[in-house]
Design a protein around this motif. Structure first.
Motif, PDB file in Angstrom:
ATOM      1  N   GLU A  22      10.900  11.517  -9.412  1.00 52.76           N
ATOM      2  CA  GLU A  22       9.905  12.492  -8.968  1.00 52.76           C
ATOM      3  C   GLU A  22       8.641  12.391  -9.820  1.00 52.76           C
ATOM      4  O   GLU A  22       7.516  12.421  -9.301  1.00 52.76           O
ATOM      5  CB  GLU A  22      10.485  13.900  -9.039  1.00 52.76           C
ATOM      6  CG  GLU A  22       9.623  14.931  -8.373  1.00 52.76           C
ATOM      7  CD  GLU A  22      10.348  16.263  -8.252  1.00 52.76           C
ATOM      8  OE1 GLU A  22       9.761  17.261  -8.688  1.00 52.76           O
ATOM      9  OE2 GLU A  22      11.477  16.283  -7.738  1.00 52.76           O
ATOM     10  N   GLU A  23       8.822  12.263 -11.123  1.00 51.78           N
ATOM     11  CA  GLU A  23       7.687  12.111 -12.039  1.00 51.78           C
ATOM     12  C   GLU A  23       6.905  10.837 -11.712  1.00 51.78           C
ATOM     13  O   GLU A  23       5.682  10.822 -11.664  1.00 51.78           O
ATOM     14  CB  GLU A  23       8.223  12.043 -13.479  1.00 51.78           C
ATOM     15  CG  GLU A  23       7.200  12.260 -14.539  1.00 51.78           C
ATOM     16  CD  GLU A  23       6.738  13.703 -14.599  1.00 51.78           C
ATOM     17  OE1 GLU A  23       5.506  13.891 -14.624  1.00 51.78           O
ATOM     18  OE2 GLU A  23       7.568  14.622 -14.628  1.00 51.78           O
ATOM     19  N   LEU A  24       7.641   9.774 -11.442  1.00 44.47           N
ATOM     20  CA  LEU A  24       7.023   8.489 -11.125  1.00 44.47           C
ATOM     21  C   LEU A  24       6.302   8.541  -9.775  1.00 44.47           C
ATOM     22  O   LEU A  24       5.212   7.994  -9.626  1.00 44.47           O
ATOM     23  CB  LEU A  24       8.078   7.380 -11.136  1.00 44.47           C
ATOM     24  CG  LEU A  24       7.596   5.964 -10.960  1.00 44.47           C
ATOM     25  CD1 LEU A  24       6.481   5.602 -11.942  1.00 44.47           C
ATOM     26  CD2 LEU A  24       8.771   5.004 -11.141  1.00 44.47           C
ATOM     27  N   GLN A  26       0.824  -1.208   0.000  1.00 48.02           N
ATOM     28  CA  GLN A  26       0.000   0.000   0.000  1.00 48.02           C
ATOM     29  C   GLN A  26       0.858   1.258   0.000  1.00 48.02           C
ATOM     30  O   GLN A  26       0.365   2.348  -0.243  1.00 48.02           O
ATOM     31  CB  GLN A  26      -0.941  -0.006   1.202  1.00 48.02           C
ATOM     32  CG  GLN A  26      -1.932  -1.136   1.143  1.00 48.02           C
ATOM     33  CD  GLN A  26      -2.843  -1.119   2.365  1.00 48.02           C
ATOM     34  OE1 GLN A  26      -2.985  -0.125   3.059  1.00 48.02           O
ATOM     35  NE2 GLN A  26      -3.482  -2.240   2.621  1.00 48.02           N
ATOM     36  N   SER A  27       2.153   1.088   0.303  1.00 51.47           N
ATOM     37  CA  SER A  27       3.058   2.236   0.329  1.00 51.47           C
ATOM     38  C   SER A  27       4.387   1.853  -0.304  1.00 51.47           C
ATOM     39  O   SER A  27       4.845   0.713  -0.192  1.00 51.47           O
ATOM     40  CB  SER A  27       3.280   2.706   1.772  1.00 51.47           C
ATOM     41  OG  SER A  27       3.829   1.668   2.555  1.00 51.47           O
ATOM     42  N   VAL A  28       4.991   2.829  -0.996  1.00 49.84           N
ATOM     43  CA  VAL A  28       6.253   2.585  -1.699  1.00 49.84           C
ATOM     44  C   VAL A  28       7.196   3.772  -1.546  1.00 49.84           C
ATOM     45  O   VAL A  28       6.763   4.895  -1.260  1.00 49.84           O
ATOM     46  CB  VAL A  28       6.032   2.318  -3.212  1.00 49.84           C
ATOM     47  CG1 VAL A  28       5.219   1.070  -3.454  1.00 49.84           C
ATOM     48  CG2 VAL A  28       5.407   3.507  -3.901  1.00 49.84           C
ATOM     49  N   ALA A  29       8.461   3.496  -1.760  1.00 48.50           N
ATOM     50  CA  ALA A  29       9.477   4.532  -1.903  1.00 48.50           C
ATOM     51  C   ALA A  29      10.091   4.337  -3.279  1.00 48.50           C
ATOM     52  O   ALA A  29      10.331   3.199  -3.695  1.00 48.50           O
ATOM     53  CB  ALA A  29      10.554   4.400  -0.829  1.00 48.50           C
ATOM     54  N   VAL A  30      10.319   5.419  -3.996  1.00 45.36           N
ATOM     55  CA  VAL A  30      10.916   5.350  -5.328  1.00 45.36           C
ATOM     56  C   VAL A  30      12.378   5.761  -5.207  1.00 45.36           C
ATOM     57  O   VAL A  30      12.684   6.900  -4.833  1.00 45.36           O
ATOM     58  CB  VAL A  30      10.180   6.262  -6.333  1.00 45.36           C
ATOM     59  CG1 VAL A  30      10.821   6.166  -7.710  1.00 45.36           C
ATOM     60  CG2 VAL A  30       8.698   5.905  -6.392  1.00 45.36           C
ATOM     61  N   LEU A  76      16.152  10.737  -0.857  1.00 46.86           N
ATOM     62  CA  LEU A  76      17.458  11.318  -1.171  1.00 46.86           C
ATOM     63  C   LEU A  76      18.330  11.486   0.071  1.00 46.86           C
ATOM     64  O   LEU A  76      19.552  11.360   0.004  1.00 46.86           O
ATOM     65  CB  LEU A  76      17.289  12.659  -1.892  1.00 46.86           C
ATOM     66  CG  LEU A  76      16.717  12.573  -3.304  1.00 46.86           C
ATOM     67  CD1 LEU A  76      16.435  13.968  -3.850  1.00 46.86           C
ATOM     68  CD2 LEU A  76      17.633  11.795  -4.225  1.00 46.86           C
ATOM     69  N   GLU A  77      17.710  11.770   1.218  1.00 47.05           N
ATOM     70  CA  GLU A  77      18.466  11.917   2.471  1.00 47.05           C
ATOM     71  C   GLU A  77      19.213  10.636   2.842  1.00 47.05           C
ATOM     72  O   GLU A  77      20.251  10.678   3.492  1.00 47.05           O
ATOM     73  CB  GLU A  77      17.529  12.291   3.617  1.00 47.05           C
ATOM     74  CG  GLU A  77      17.081  13.723   3.608  1.00 47.05           C
ATOM     75  CD  GLU A  77      16.082  14.012   4.720  1.00 47.05           C
ATOM     76  OE1 GLU A  77      15.863  13.152   5.610  1.00 47.05           O
ATOM     77  OE2 GLU A  77      15.501  15.108   4.694  1.00 47.05           O
ATOM     78  N   LEU A  78      18.668   9.487   2.433  1.00 48.50           N
ATOM     79  CA  LEU A  78      19.298   8.210   2.756  1.00 48.50           C
ATOM     80  C   LEU A  78      20.513   7.916   1.894  1.00 48.50           C
ATOM     81  O   LEU A  78      21.293   7.025   2.205  1.00 48.50           O
ATOM     82  CB  LEU A  78      18.273   7.081   2.641  1.00 48.50           C
ATOM     83  CG  LEU A  78      17.066   7.227   3.566  1.00 48.50           C
ATOM     84  CD1 LEU A  78      16.051   6.129   3.288  1.00 48.50           C
ATOM     85  CD2 LEU A  78      17.490   7.209   5.022  1.00 48.50           C
ATOM     86  N   GLY A  79      20.673   8.642   0.797  1.00 48.96           N
ATOM     87  CA  GLY A  79      21.852   8.514  -0.051  1.00 48.96           C
ATOM     88  C   GLY A  79      21.679   7.493  -1.162  1.00 48.96           C
ATOM     89  O   GLY A  79      20.868   6.574  -1.058  1.00 48.96           O
ATOM     90  N   SER A  94       8.224  10.673   0.286  1.00 49.00           N
ATOM     91  CA  SER A  94       8.709  11.861  -0.422  1.00 49.00           C
ATOM     92  C   SER A  94      10.099  11.612  -1.003  1.00 49.00           C
ATOM     93  O   SER A  94      10.907  10.872  -0.430  1.00 49.00           O
ATOM     94  CB  SER A  94       8.741  13.067   0.510  1.00 49.00           C
ATOM     95  OG  SER A  94       9.812  12.946   1.431  1.00 49.00           O
ATOM     96  N   GLN A  95      10.365  12.248  -2.123  1.00 51.05           N
ATOM     97  CA  GLN A  95      11.676  12.112  -2.756  1.00 51.05           C
ATOM     98  C   GLN A  95      12.775  12.670  -1.873  1.00 51.05           C
ATOM     99  O   GLN A  95      13.876  12.137  -1.844  1.00 51.05           O
ATOM    100  CB  GLN A  95      11.684  12.797  -4.134  1.00 51.05           C
ATOM    101  CG  GLN A  95      11.066  11.958  -5.216  1.00 51.05           C
ATOM    102  CD  GLN A  95      11.809  10.651  -5.401  1.00 51.05           C
ATOM    103  OE1 GLN A  95      12.936  10.624  -5.863  1.00 51.05           O
ATOM    104  NE2 GLN A  95      11.180   9.564  -5.018  1.00 51.05           N
ATOM    105  N   SER A  96      12.483  13.730  -1.123  1.00 49.49           N
ATOM    106  CA  SER A  96      13.514  14.292  -0.245  1.00 49.49           C
ATOM    107  C   SER A  96      13.900  13.287   0.841  1.00 49.49           C
ATOM    108  O   SER A  96      15.073  13.179   1.204  1.00 49.49           O
ATOM    109  CB  SER A  96      13.056  15.618   0.365  1.00 49.49           C
ATOM    110  OG  SER A  96      11.889  15.440   1.132  1.00 49.49           O
TER     111      SER A  96
END
Length: 151
Positions: free
Chosen positions: A47-49, A22-26, A67-70, A62-64
């Motif tokens: 971000e588009e995806l 039900q939840s994802v990270a891109v 990105l914080e995870l590297g 969130s993309q931020s």
């Protein structure tokens, strides 16, 4: 008889873990280091995806936060730290005037790939092609997840 029932239930449930997504990270998409065109699309595409996936009703980290995870963060670590059910990872490569985008959905629980697909976009209008590819990916992924729930 018990073995037969177990085999039927296992076969009808689809990929393990798919029904619970039900939840994802891109993740940031991988690109060849010597391909600036692929790098440009690979940086913008997550971000588009993410936007396209949100429109399908999935919860998307969130993309931020990603990105914080590297860029070298491991898939299961990203899932655990962001509290998502699965991680969408992928790669972008350019071939002449075209781009190949490969995406795969990985279960946070098992680490197994639940779904994958490859998409081709034309390079003449990278922005429009990227938007269409993101919409197509989101639609196919959502359909695959819905199908696995009803089996």
């Amino acid at each position: 008889l018990s073995l037969g029932i177990w085999q039927y239930r296992s076969a009808s449930q689809g990929p393990p873990g798919a029904a619970q997504v039900q939840s994802v990270a891109v993740m940031t998409f991988r690109t060849p280091p010597d391909d600036p065109r692929a790098l440009m699309l690979g940086q913008a595409f997550p971000e588009e995806l993410s936007t396209a996936l949100t429109k399908t009703g999935l919860l998307v980290a969130s993309q931020s936060s990603v990105l914080e995870l590297g860029p070298s963060a491991k898939t299961r670590d990203v899932a655990a730290q962001l509290g998502v059910d699965a991680v969408l990872e992928g790669s972008v490569r350019s071939y002449g005037s075209k781009f190949k985008i490969h995406v795969g959905l990985v279960s946070a629980r098992t680490g197994f790939q639940l779904w994958s697909e490859t998409f081709t976009i034309e390079g003449e209008d990278m922005l429009a092609g990227g938007e269409k590819a993101a919409t197509d990916i989101a639609s196919q992924l959502r359909q695959a997840l819905a199908t696995s729930r009803t089996r």
